[in-house]
Design a protein around this motif. Structure first.
Motif, PDB file in Angstrom:
ATOM      1  N   LEU A   1       5.665 -24.323  17.690  1.00 47.31           N
ATOM      2  CA  LEU A   1       4.324 -23.955  17.223  1.00 47.31           C
ATOM      3  C   LEU A   1       3.540 -25.198  16.794  1.00 47.31           C
ATOM      4  CD1 LEU A   1       5.219 -20.786  15.124  1.00 47.31           C
ATOM      5  CD2 LEU A   1       3.939 -20.842  17.272  1.00 47.31           C
ATOM      6  N   GLY A   2       4.248 -26.213  16.277  1.00 45.59           N
ATOM      7  CA  GLY A   2       3.580 -27.433  15.867  1.00 45.59           C
ATOM      8  C   GLY A   2       3.030 -28.238  17.025  1.00 45.59           C
ATOM      9  N   LEU A   3       3.570 -28.010  18.230  1.00 48.60           N
ATOM     10  CA  LEU A   3       3.072 -28.718  19.414  1.00 48.60           C
ATOM     11  C   LEU A   3       1.843 -28.041  20.019  1.00 48.60           C
ATOM     12  CD1 LEU A   3       6.465 -29.538  21.156  1.00 48.60           C
ATOM     13  CD2 LEU A   3       5.017 -31.085  19.842  1.00 48.60           C
ATOM     14  N   VAL A   4       1.613 -26.791  19.635  1.00 45.49           N
ATOM     15  CA  VAL A   4       0.476 -26.039  20.197  1.00 45.49           C
ATOM     16  C   VAL A   4      -0.856 -26.744  19.945  1.00 45.49           C
ATOM     17  CG1 VAL A   4      -0.831 -23.878  20.040  1.00 45.49           C
ATOM     18  CG2 VAL A   4       1.675 -23.824  20.175  1.00 45.49           C
TER      19      VAL A   4
ATOM     20  N   LEU B   1      13.473 -32.004  18.160  1.00 45.59           N
ATOM     21  CA  LEU B   1      12.744 -31.185  19.130  1.00 45.59           C
ATOM     22  C   LEU B   1      11.368 -31.765  19.409  1.00 45.59           C
ATOM     23  CD1 LEU B   1      13.551 -27.437  18.312  1.00 45.59           C
ATOM     24  CD2 LEU B   1      14.212 -28.769  20.311  1.00 45.59           C
ATOM     25  N   THR B   2      10.707 -32.252  18.357  1.00 45.96           N
ATOM     26  CA  THR B   2       9.383 -32.848  18.560  1.00 45.96           C
ATOM     27  C   THR B   2       9.476 -34.066  19.477  1.00 45.96           C
ATOM     28  OG1 THR B   2       8.632 -32.110  16.386  1.00 45.96           O
ATOM     29  CG2 THR B   2       7.424 -33.929  17.404  1.00 45.96           C
ATOM     30  N   PHE B   3      10.443 -34.912  19.207  1.00 42.42           N
ATOM     31  CA  PHE B   3      10.622 -36.113  20.017  1.00 42.42           C
ATOM     32  C   PHE B   3      10.948 -35.755  21.470  1.00 42.42           C
ATOM     33  CE2 PHE B   3      13.416 -39.425  21.775  1.00 42.42           C
ATOM     34  CZ  PHE B   3      12.571 -40.527  21.692  1.00 42.42           C
ATOM     35  N   ILE B   4      11.895 -34.832  21.665  1.00 36.50           N
ATOM     36  CA  ILE B   4      12.309 -34.455  23.025  1.00 36.50           C
ATOM     37  C   ILE B   4      11.176 -33.759  23.761  1.00 36.50           C
ATOM     38  CG2 ILE B   4      13.881 -32.981  24.335  1.00 36.50           C
ATOM     39  CD1 ILE B   4      15.964 -33.498  22.145  1.00 36.50           C
ATOM     40  N   ALA B   5      10.496 -32.818  23.069  1.00 40.38           N
ATOM     41  CA  ALA B   5       9.424 -32.066  23.716  1.00 40.38           C
ATOM     42  C   ALA B   5       8.276 -32.984  24.131  1.00 40.38           C
ATOM     43  CB  ALA B   5       8.916 -30.973  22.776  1.00 40.38           C
TER      44      ALA B   5
ATOM     45  N   PHE C   1      -5.207 -38.356  26.585  1.00 41.63           N
ATOM     46  CA  PHE C   1      -4.059 -37.621  26.052  1.00 41.63           C
ATOM     47  C   PHE C   1      -3.031 -38.577  25.436  1.00 41.63           C
ATOM     48  CE2 PHE C   1       0.342 -36.355  27.013  1.00 41.63           C
ATOM     49  CZ  PHE C   1       0.472 -35.262  26.165  1.00 41.63           C
ATOM     50  N   PHE C   2      -2.723 -39.645  26.129  1.00 43.08           N
ATOM     51  CA  PHE C   2      -1.743 -40.594  25.616  1.00 43.08           C
ATOM     52  C   PHE C   2      -2.280 -41.356  24.407  1.00 43.08           C
ATOM     53  CE2 PHE C   2       0.531 -39.923  29.563  1.00 43.08           C
ATOM     54  CZ  PHE C   2       1.846 -40.092  29.182  1.00 43.08           C
ATOM     55  N   LEU C   3      -3.596 -41.645  24.426  1.00 42.82           N
ATOM     56  CA  LEU C   3      -4.175 -42.329  23.273  1.00 42.82           C
ATOM     57  C   LEU C   3      -4.153 -41.451  22.022  1.00 42.82           C
ATOM     58  CD1 LEU C   3      -7.243 -44.181  24.838  1.00 42.82           C
ATOM     59  CD2 LEU C   3      -5.116 -45.200  23.991  1.00 42.82           C
ATOM     60  N   ILE C   4      -4.289 -40.129  22.233  1.00 43.60           N
ATOM     61  CA  ILE C   4      -4.320 -39.208  21.086  1.00 43.60           C
ATOM     62  C   ILE C   4      -2.904 -38.818  20.645  1.00 43.60           C
ATOM     63  CG2 ILE C   4      -5.022 -36.914  20.310  1.00 43.60           C
ATOM     64  CD1 ILE C   4      -7.424 -37.173  22.247  1.00 43.60           C
ATOM     65  N   VAL C   5      -2.106 -38.357  21.595  1.00 45.78           N
ATOM     66  CA  VAL C   5      -0.783 -37.818  21.276  1.00 45.78           C
ATOM     67  C   VAL C   5       0.271 -38.921  21.203  1.00 45.78           C
ATOM     68  CG1 VAL C   5       1.031 -36.217  22.000  1.00 45.78           C
ATOM     69  CG2 VAL C   5      -1.380 -35.613  22.312  1.00 45.78           C
ATOM     70  N   GLY C   6       0.168 -39.907  22.080  1.00 49.23           N
ATOM     71  CA  GLY C   6       1.195 -40.936  22.168  1.00 49.23           C
ATOM     72  C   GLY C   6       1.341 -41.755  20.917  1.00 49.23           C
ATOM     73  N   LEU C   7       0.232 -41.945  20.203  1.00 51.63           N
ATOM     74  CA  LEU C   7       0.298 -42.766  18.999  1.00 51.63           C
ATOM     75  C   LEU C   7       1.173 -42.135  17.923  1.00 51.63           C
ATOM     76  CD1 LEU C   7      -3.404 -43.985  18.705  1.00 51.63           C
ATOM     77  CD2 LEU C   7      -1.446 -45.124  19.760  1.00 51.63           C
ATOM     78  N   GLY C   8       1.266 -40.803  17.904  1.00 51.79           N
ATOM     79  CA  GLY C   8       2.096 -40.127  16.895  1.00 51.79           C
ATOM     80  C   GLY C   8       3.414 -39.636  17.427  1.00 51.79           C
ATOM     81  N   ALA C   9       3.726 -39.980  18.678  1.00 49.60           N
ATOM     82  CA  ALA C   9       4.937 -39.452  19.305  1.00 49.60           C
ATOM     83  C   ALA C   9       6.207 -39.955  18.642  1.00 49.60           C
ATOM     84  CB  ALA C   9       4.948 -39.809  20.793  1.00 49.60           C
ATOM     85  N   LEU C  10       6.141 -41.144  18.040  1.00 52.46           N
ATOM     86  CA  LEU C  10       7.344 -41.732  17.461  1.00 52.46           C
ATOM     87  C   LEU C  10       7.455 -41.493  15.955  1.00 52.46           C
ATOM     88  CD1 LEU C  10       7.401 -45.174  19.318  1.00 52.46           C
ATOM     89  CD2 LEU C  10       8.330 -42.977  20.055  1.00 52.46           C
ATOM     90  N   SER C  11       6.453 -40.818  15.382  1.00 52.54           N
ATOM     91  CA  SER C  11       6.486 -40.614  13.924  1.00 52.54           C
ATOM     92  C   SER C  11       7.657 -39.735  13.493  1.00 52.54           C
ATOM     93  CB  SER C  11       5.167 -39.991  13.453  1.00 52.54           C
ATOM     94  OG  SER C  11       4.962 -38.730  14.089  1.00 52.54           O
ATOM     95  N   SER C  12       8.083 -38.818  14.400  1.00 53.14           N
ATOM     96  CA  SER C  12       9.206 -37.946  14.043  1.00 53.14           C
ATOM     97  C   SER C  12      10.495 -38.737  13.859  1.00 53.14           C
ATOM     98  CB  SER C  12       9.402 -36.878  15.119  1.00 53.14           C
ATOM     99  OG  SER C  12       9.710 -37.475  16.370  1.00 53.14           O
TER     100      SER C  12
END
Length: 603
Positions: A52-55, A164-168, A299-310
């Motif tokens: 749900l957090g990825l939605v 799951l966040t990292f893998i997804a 998409f990568f500029l928005i989502v990619g920057l936080g992809a490693l925060s988990s």
């Protein structure tokens, strides 16, 4: 030392460190078994919450596509916003439930560990407890177990969410564009290499950190409890300085721990947040070449920057894991302490009467023998006094009779039965001990008395307190028997606490009663009354009494004179007084001390 030897030592140290962590975790696994259903459900709910957090990320991606395609309507924007809001709310609720359930599991483990430690401490030699400072055991039972709860309560949902966040996100990004996905996750390898080095270096201080923390806690507890004595002798500076030194040792260890972690630990955080340094130029080149769409680039500029925060959450989990493992190891050390031997099968376990016998008993603390081949018979219904210089072994005999320890050689028997063959619950119905160091729980006087007999009626408590000369004092208190005595009975005087414990012994009504310096805090006025109470106690019972105040034991059936761990004289007061020996010397010293007056009149 040769390089080979140094390498071997380093490998050995590292393997021991890993084994320490592994053994600490294994020590906790049995306690986790009953709580597994809680953690399974928590993990499932955390997984749903993660999806749900990825939605909202997906909604942002769809909005970017719609905006760039000029195929966007107000209604569709509302719908996408509603989906994102619903997902956020649902995630909030489900995450809360997952955390609540994981807390239930963690609290259950915490309860089971504390119950196990408390139950185990009740069945091991008292020497293990008395030789450790109270702050150390408090740290294990309170602080380490509490830290375990904090870890478990959040580890399961946080771990599932982080993984799951990292893998997804990784799967999603590789699906959108594998080239920018590699750029996004390229920093992961060097980042985790840095954190591995940081944790390895800092981990060298973990055991020392635990030890100094326990010592600091013990020093602080001791300082607070001993403050009246410190103030009385004006030793504030010395004692506070000693505690300060212990605190400073702890601070030094923490500082060294932090400094060793800081360089590579900081590099870890920097590398995880530095993927924009690759996403922007690589994405820009691909976009300029026409091999990457604008929406995918955004998409990568928005989502990619936080992809490693988990992954930062994983760091905290693994960093706490070594601390939890060390706590688990300390818990296991307590639980590994050998219990007093259980009764052998098929041998007599119920005493025939209340007689007591020490048969060729030798006993030592560590390497120091305090009793040497002691033999003594105490007939049923008699009062036997143990006297002698301090440190002669009197209290050790009382402790052996109560089975606080077991002798290394010989036997202690009650009613002809070796007390090692008497179950603990049965032994408690045969022997009651009133210790020199009285202890009352922070509870009502009635509840402290009922420790000896939970079913005791109020009339029985009244009788016991009258015999112990404490009834009038209790009834004069505002709440009477319902008065809460405070920690360690602090609201009562030393003599009052002693008389309450004597009343508790009377209420227990056991065939054998041990009085270890029971009149130590009794004033002269009440000493005669206490003697009358002891006379009542002796009626039909076996009493072993330890006393320095010889006037309290002149009527004893027999007096055993103990010196350097041996019984050097045995007889009644008149017989021993007439003999040349240690008892005669002790009696003469007692009489001389009784005649001393403090100060001189007319000066």
């Amino acid at each position: 030392m040769s390089n080979a030897a140094a390498s071997t030592d380093g490998t050995t140290e590292e393997s021991e460190k890993k084994e320490s962590v592994g053994s600490g975790i294994r020590a906790l696994l049995p306690f986790a078994e009953p709580a597994k259903p809680f953690f399974y459900i928590s993990a499932l709910l955390a997984g749903i919450a993660t999806v749900l957090g990825l939605v909202p990320y997906w909604v942002v991606y769809q909005i970017v596509i719609l905006v760039l395609s000029d195929d966007v309507s107000q209604q569709l924007m509302y719908q996408l916003s509603a989906v994102a809001l619903a997902a956020i709310l649902a995630r909030f609720v489900i995450s809360g439930i997952a955390t609540y359930i994981s807390h239930l599991g963690a609290f259950r483990i915490q309860r089971d560990i504390r119950f196990s430690i408390a139950e185990h401490l009740a069945h091991i030699p008292m020497g293990y407890v008395t030789k450790r400072r109270s702050g150390e055991l408090k740290k294990i039972m309170a602080d380490d177990v509490e830290r375990l709860e904090l870890f478990l309560a959040h580890a399961i949902p946080d771990l599932v969410a982080a993984l799951l966040t990292f893998i997804a996100l990784a799967v999603w990004m590789f699906y959108v564009d594998w080239r920018l996905a590699i750029a996004t996750f390229f920093m992961v390898v060097p980042a985790f290499l840095c954190i591995s080095i940081a944790m390895s270096q800092a981990g060298q201080h973990m055991q020392e950190y635990k030890i100094t923390q326990g010592q600091m806690n013990a020093a602080i507890v001791e300082l607070v409890r001993g403050m009246p004595v410190v103030r009385m002798f004006n030793r504030d500076d010395d004692e506070v300085r000693s505690t300060e030194e212990m605190i400073q040792r702890y601070v030094t260890v923490v500082k060294d721990y932090s400094l060793d972690f800081l360089p590579f630990g900081t590099a870890f955080y920097v590398l995880l947040s530095a993927n924009v340094a690759l996403i922007a130029p690589v994405g820009g080149i691909l976009w300029l070449n026409g091999s990457l769409s604008t929406e995918d680039f955004l998409f990568f500029l928005i989502v990619g920057l936080g992809a490693l925060s988990s992954l930062v959450s994983l760091l905290f989990l693994f960093a706490n894991l070594s601390s939890i493992a060390m706590g688990g190891k300390l818990v296991q050390e307590v639980l590994d302490e050998s219990r007093l031997a259980t009764p052998a099968a098929g041998v007599p376990s119920v005493p025939a009467d209340g007689s007591v016998e020490f048969r060729n008993v030798s006993f030592k603390y560590d390497t120091h023998w305090v009793l040497k081949n002691v033999s003594l018979r105490v007939p049923q219904g008699s009062l036997t006094a143990l006297v002698g210089p301090s440190g002669s072994g009197k209290s050790s005999m009382a402790s052996l009779l109560s089975r606080f320890w077991d002798p290394q050689e010989g036997q202690v028997l009650i009613g002809g039965v070796d007390i090692r063959n008497i179950p603990a619950e049965e032994l408690s119905r045969f022997v009651t001990i009133v210790l020199q160091d009285t202890f009352l729980f922070d509870d009502t006087i009635a509840n402290n008395l009922r420790l000896a007999n939970p079913k005791a009626s109020f009339a029985e408590m009244e009788r016991a307190t009258r015999l112990a000369c404490i009834h009038e004092t209790i009834t004069a208190l505002p709440d009477g028997f319902d008065t809460v005595v405070g920690e360690h009975g602090a609201r009562l005087s030393g003599g009052e606490r002693q008389r309450v414990t004597i009343a508790r012994a009377i209420l227990a009504d056991t065939p054998v009663v041990v009085l270890d310096e029971a009149t130590a805090f009794v004033d002269p006025e009440n000493e005669i009354l206490i003697q009358e109470a002891i006379s009542e106690l002796v009626n039909g019972k076996t009493v072993v009494m330890i006393a320095h105040r010889l006037s309290t034991i002149t009527g004893a059936s027999q007096i055993a004179v103990v010196d350097h761990g041996e019984i050097v004289q045995l007889g009644n007061h008149e017989t021993l007084r007439a003999q040349d020996g240690l008892y005669k010397t002790l009696w003469q010293d007692f009489e001389s001390a009784s005649q001393i007056t403090v100060g001189k009149q007319g000066t």
